[in-house]
Every structure is written in C-alpha cells, then in structure tokens.
Design a protein around this motif. Structure first.
Motif, short mmCIF file in Angstrom:
data_model
loop_
_atom_site.label_atom_id
_atom_site.label_comp_id
_atom_site.label_asym_id
_atom_site.label_seq_id
_atom_site.Cartn_x
_atom_site.Cartn_y
_atom_site.Cartn_z
N LEU B 280 38.64 38.60 41.81
CA LEU B 280 39.93 38.16 42.39
C LEU B 280 40.96 39.28 42.30
CD1 LEU B 280 40.22 34.47 41.11
CD2 LEU B 280 40.02 35.23 43.50
N LYS B 281 40.98 39.99 41.17
CA LYS B 281 41.95 41.08 41.03
C LYS B 281 41.67 42.18 42.05
CE LYS B 281 43.52 40.54 36.30
NZ LYS B 281 43.36 40.94 34.90
N SER B 283 40.07 41.79 45.02
CA SER B 283 40.22 41.36 46.42
C SER B 283 41.61 40.80 46.73
CB SER B 283 39.17 40.30 46.77
OG SER B 283 37.88 40.86 46.76
N PHE B 284 42.29 40.29 45.70
CA PHE B 284 43.62 39.70 45.92
C PHE B 284 44.61 40.33 44.93
CE2 PHE B 284 40.59 36.53 47.39
CZ PHE B 284 41.13 36.09 48.58
N GLU B 291 44.62 33.18 34.37
CA GLU B 291 43.36 33.77 33.92
C GLU B 291 42.88 32.98 32.72
OE1 GLU B 291 43.35 38.05 33.36
OE2 GLU B 291 44.90 38.26 34.91
N VAL B 300 43.08 30.02 43.11
CA VAL B 300 44.16 30.84 43.69
C VAL B 300 44.89 30.04 44.75
CG1 VAL B 300 43.20 33.16 43.34
CG2 VAL B 300 42.54 31.85 45.37
N LEU B 347 37.87 27.58 42.45
CA LEU B 347 36.71 28.47 42.39
C LEU B 347 35.89 28.22 41.12
CD1 LEU B 347 38.79 31.55 43.53
CD2 LEU B 347 37.04 30.43 44.91
N ILE B 361 33.75 36.00 46.57
CA ILE B 361 35.18 36.34 46.62
C ILE B 361 35.46 37.38 47.71
CG2 ILE B 361 37.13 37.32 45.31
CD1 ILE B 361 36.34 34.38 44.60
N ALA B 365 38.02 36.82 50.80
CA ALA B 365 39.08 37.79 51.13
C ALA B 365 39.00 38.21 52.59
CB ALA B 365 38.99 39.01 50.20
#
Lengths: 369, 369
Positions: B280-281, B283-284, B291, B300, B347, B361, B365
């Motif tokens: 996630l970090k 890709s987003f 967290e 998200v 997720l 993920i 994205a």
C-alpha cells in the motif's frame, strides 16, 4: 418412606436413552471427515445452507433438489427462523391442542397469537379446524403428524388428505414436524403431508432422536423459493451452521450406520413403549389414551374426579418428576375449553427401563387416586 | 490479457488461511472427547449455556464466574440474541463508521436505527460521539476495539477510558467484539473495555479466527443478570448449542494446542500484514491508512480524485474481487457525511501469500489511477 434418589423416576423431557448414543461410531465418523480432504471444508467458512453432501443425501431421500433442503443447528432454531419469515406481530398460528411446548413458545416470541385446535385419537379435529378457518386465516398450522409430542397421536391418512385440501383451499402453510416418524416400532406409515401438498408444506426434522441431540443437526424441506429466502435469513443470522457435526452425520449414513442404529433403537424402545401401554391399562383401566406405534411419548388426561391438585409437587415427594401439562396448551379455540390442561400428563418412555416405567405409572396412579 | 482463474485474487471476506486449519489436532481432540465419559454428555441434551468445562476455562481467562459466560454457535448468533434482548423497534444503536457489515445488518433486522460514528486512526471519534450522545441515547455502542473489522484500527487506551466514562455517564452498553485481539503480531494490547467498566460491557469473541470458523464456537461475557437472561433466550431459541465442537475446543486448550496454534498463526500472518502495508505504501504513497499490529484487515479510502467508478466490476475483469465498501457504513450522524463509503476498500490479507498481496495491490492501484 421417601424413595431414594436413584429410585427417582423422570417423566419429563423427551430424552433418548443415554446408552443408545453411538459415541464410538460418531468418533470414527468425525475422525474420517476431519482427516479427509473434507476436513478443510468443514472447518472453513462456507456451505451456509448446510453441508452439501448431507443436503444432497436428504434431497434424494425426500425426492427433492438439494436446494430445497436447509440444514441448521437443530430443528428448534429452524422453527424460529421460519417464524421470523412468516409471522408478523398479531398473526394467527394454529397448533394441535396439546402441542410441543417449545414450538408454542417460539411462535409466540415471534409475535403470533397461537390457537390450539383439539387433538383426537386419530389426529387434529378437522371439523373444529374447518370451523376455526371460517373465523381466522392462520399463517400456518404446526403439527407433529407421527407419534405426536406430547400426546403420542398419529394423524390418520384420511385426516392428512383433509388437511392438504384445507391448506390449499384456505391458503396456509402446513408445518409438519417429523422427528419421530422413523422410530416406528409396529404398523405402517401414512403419507407425509409434503407428498400430498408439497407447495404448501414445510417438512421439519432432526437427527436428535435418531442419532444424538447434542449434534444439533436439524433440517427443513420446502418449496425452492421459500428455502432460498430462509437460507438467506439463516446466513444473516448465524453465517453458517456447525459443519463438522453435519459431516459426521453424512459419514454415519455413508458407512451404513444409520440403518443399523435405527434398528437398534427400535429394538431398545419397543419394549419400553409396550411396558408403558401395559402399565397404563393396568393402573388406569377406564382412561382412554392414544396407543402409539412408535416415537417417544404416551400421554393421559386424568379423569376429572381424580386427585390432580398440586400433582407436580406431590409427585416429586414420591420420587416422580412430571412436566407441567399446561405448557403444552396454546390459547383454546373456544373460551374455557381447556380445563383438561391441568389433567394432562406426558409420559416419555425411551430413557427408562420397563421396570422404571411400571413403577412410575404405579406411583402416578397412587397419587391421583 | 485476462488473468487466469488461478491468478484471481480475493480481497473479500475475512477468511483464515486454509492451510492453517488444524484438521488433525481437532480430529484427535474430537476423538478424545467422544471416546471419554464426556462423549455421552456432549451427544445428549444438556449444557444449554454451553459446554461447562469450556465456560469454566473462559471464566478463568477473563476473571469472571462461569455463569457470566454464554457459549453459542458462533458470535454472530450471539449478537442476534443480544439484539433481541436489548433492542425494541426504533431504538438507536451506535457503531463505528465503518463497522462490521453483518453486525449492522443484524441490529437493523432486530429493529434498530443504526448510526455510525466516524472512526479515526486511533479509534472512534469521541468528540463526535459526545455530540451524538446529546442528541440520542443509544441502547448500545458496538465496536471492534482491536484490529477493527473492516478498517484495521485499534482503539487507543485513552479513548477506551473515555468510552468507559461515557457509557457510565449516559447509561448505554458497550458491545466490544474482540475476535482478533489475540492475533497481535507486534506491540502490546490496551485494556479491554470490560476491565474498565465491567457493569456496562458485553464482551463478544470467537474461535473462528483462532482455531476454525466451521466449528462456530463463539461466546459472550457480561454481568451475571444479563447473561442469565440471555441464556434463557438462547435456550428458548436453540435449546442448546452444538456441544461436540465446544468440547473439542476445550480439549484443544487442555492439550496445550491453543498456544502453539496461536504462535503458528502469528508467524504465518505477520509477513502477510507486512506485505500488505509495504504494498500500500508503494502503490498509494499519498493515502493515509491505519497500520494495524495484528488482525485480518487493512483498509484504504481511495482519494476523491481516483477513478473508483464501477470499481467492483472493473476489478473483477482484472482478476481482483473486492467487497462493496458501502456495506460497512451505517446511517451517518450528519447528513451526507459519508460519501467516503464508495471509496472505502477493505483488504483482508490472512488467506493470501505475500506475492498475491503485492500483485493484488498493484492491480488495485492500476484500476483507480
């Protein structure tokens, strides 16, 4: 002299004989399931309408699609869910009078006014039922057509035909609850209501009396649309039923244990039923009662001139535990018609030896003399 | 190119990893139970509040009497029964916003108006909760204080203290649902709400995430009077829960498997959580999200300028199954406050390998770019 504790006789709930619970066979079945590929299936989420192989097997037995079968955690909870789906507060439900106490309570809890239609020795009084139908339209008629709980009555083939006609003519559901049907010790079965009017019948049954109550495996069979709605409600309510016990029941069938166990139960229970009937005839020669050919219960309505005052308390003092008969009675169709409820005594016989049964009935006769 | 079926990634329900289901150990436990004297007990009627040895064990764990523990067929059904007892049609219930979809649905089915109080990264927004309490008196606040479903948020110790104060001041129940609490992969736990305000707390939990969902063993702990009433309702509704699976859970504890299995689950799931957070970090990078230090879920809220139109359908075409985020949202406290529900993506990571998580993920994205 006060009877000793071990001497105490319980004519209370309909409990199977503990010696008849097939612990070892179920252990083998459970082991076979959990250590096969099915193990991962039954321990995971899924099969929300019940364990699919068991639904398929029941579908074959009843000649319906597996999608017409919902298996839940015991049939009482299925009655609760059916009630949630069918009953709006204030709706009318009919039962036999007397009827299964927990069913009456369930329908009331879900908001129904429950009216009991008198039960005769060959089933519900269809004349009074027809009269009641001119006054009320019930959402359903709940009945136990085989070896009724609590009265032991079996509905005749003629009355089943009549019930099917009335359900169609007046547009109500028949809830036939048949947990005892396969426990027939003599004679032969009348058709199921679902064989006569499948589109108006919900058939409810359970393995509690046929294998074990602790497994809590019950099921309902009905029209596809209805079972689809009921399954959605069941999923919303419990997500999925307990699958390992359902899979163990399936394995129990697959290995041929079901038939063997059923024959064993019949051999065990038949002499107990005979002892109960003989004891009642000896001690209550002038009382008419239904003589069932199977099931768990015989019942008597004590004569009006018998001493039934404070019966439960006096019985306990004499080493006899009885269930309060009035719990089996819904609201009467006619005001004041059910003074019989105080004189009604249910007599479960399966978990007692013939000797205990004979002694118990003698005690009862002494008490009401 | 369309992804193949085996390539399809499910970000849907919170399912344990199938490889983590302890089929053989449970088989041994079940066998030990059924072939011991307990076998007759668990296959017969009785223990209507749940298998007594397991109630005793849970009582010891939580420092309460066994009579303060009711064990049922999964915690969802216990939520249904609690709702039946507490909710009158039209009553107000508060939840975190977002919250567990099936809980919202249950409270609504039992007649509640369910209002969601916004969830922040450290728990429910207590300022908005206080404001809401000046307008409504809820029957209860339902919350998942540890590794929340769906958002992954853990309620801070400060907010727990505040919730305990508010529950006492305004007179409502706290339903703390803690099925994930023991699945902590790092850090340390804040106190339970029941440790802060036991007289106002009903603690609900389950073995679904800790041993197996198919067993359907869930429990509730609360004040003696409340559990007594709830047990009576449970008995009226289901008679007794499925006892063999409860006894197997007890045996699983007794043999020391519970701790070993829990450690195994943590070792299995921790890298999956790490993979999810890393992915996630990567890709987003500009999206803030909780967290978690444990549990089953990260979530998200996609940025407003992302392409979330028809996301579920487009995702499926690209080999990604998502759950509709709006199901996790109750009625907002303030009109129009929850446009975020369409952009909310839960997720679950436990049943996926780190590689599947990373791929999933990346696909997400791409889709919202």
């Amino acid at each position: 002299m006060q009877p000793t504790v071990s001497d105490h006789i319980l004519f209370t709930r309909g409990v199977p004989a503990t010696e008849a619970l097939p612990t070892e066979l179920l252990s083998e079945c459970m082991q076979a399931v959990l250590e096969s590929p099915a193990g991962k299936t039954v321990l995971q989420y899924g099969h929300n309408g019940g364990y699919l192989p068991l639904r398929q097997l029941l579908g074959e037995q009843y000649g319906v699609s597996p999608d017409q079968v919902l298996i839940g955690n015991g049939s009482l909870h299925l009655q609760d869910l059916i009630s949630a789906l069918l009953i709006q507060p204030g709706d009318i439900v009919f039962t036999e009078q007397p009827s299964y106490d927990r069913a009456i309570k369930t329908f009331r809890r879900r908001g129904a006014k429950v009216i009991g239609i008198p039960l005769e020795l060959d089933g519900i009084d269809t004349t009074q039922l027809e009269e009641a139908l001119t006054r009320y339209t019930p959402r359903f008629l709940y009945l136990v057509p085989d070896f009724q709980n609590p009265a032991g009555v079996t509905t005749s083939a003629e009355k089943r035909q009549k019930l099917a006609e009335l359900a169609q003519r007046y547009g109500f559901w028949l809830l036939e609850d048949i947990p005892y049907r396969q426990l027939r010790y003599s004679g032969s079965s009348a058709p199921l209501l679902r064989e006569l009017v499948p589109e108006r019948t919900l058939t409810i049954s359970s393995y509690s009396k046929l294998i074990s109550p602790g497994l809590r495996v019950g099921y309902v069979i009905g029209p596809l649309d209805f079972i689809k709605q009921l399954t959605a409600l069941a999923e919303d309510t419990i997500l999925a039923p307990v699958l390992p016990s359902q899979a163990a029941v399936y394995e129990f069938h697959k290995r041929g244990h079901f038939e063997t166990n059923l024959e064993y139960l019949k051999r065990l229970y038949a002499p107990r039923l005979a002892a109960m009937i003989d004891a009642l005839k000896a001690s209550f020669p002038n009382v008419a009662f239904a003589e069932p050919e199977g099931g768990f219960f015989v019942s008597v309505t004590l004569p009006e001139n018998s001493n039934y005052h404070n019966l439960l308390i006096r019985a306990k003092e004499q080493g006899l535990t009885l269930t309060d008969g009035s719990a089996f009675f819904a609201s009467p169709l006619h005001e004041g018609a059910d003074s019989a409820s105080e004189r009604f005594v249910r007599l479960p016989f399966c978990a007692l030896t013939p000797e205990q049964i004979t002694t118990g009935i003698k005690r009862l006769a002494e008490l009401v003399r």
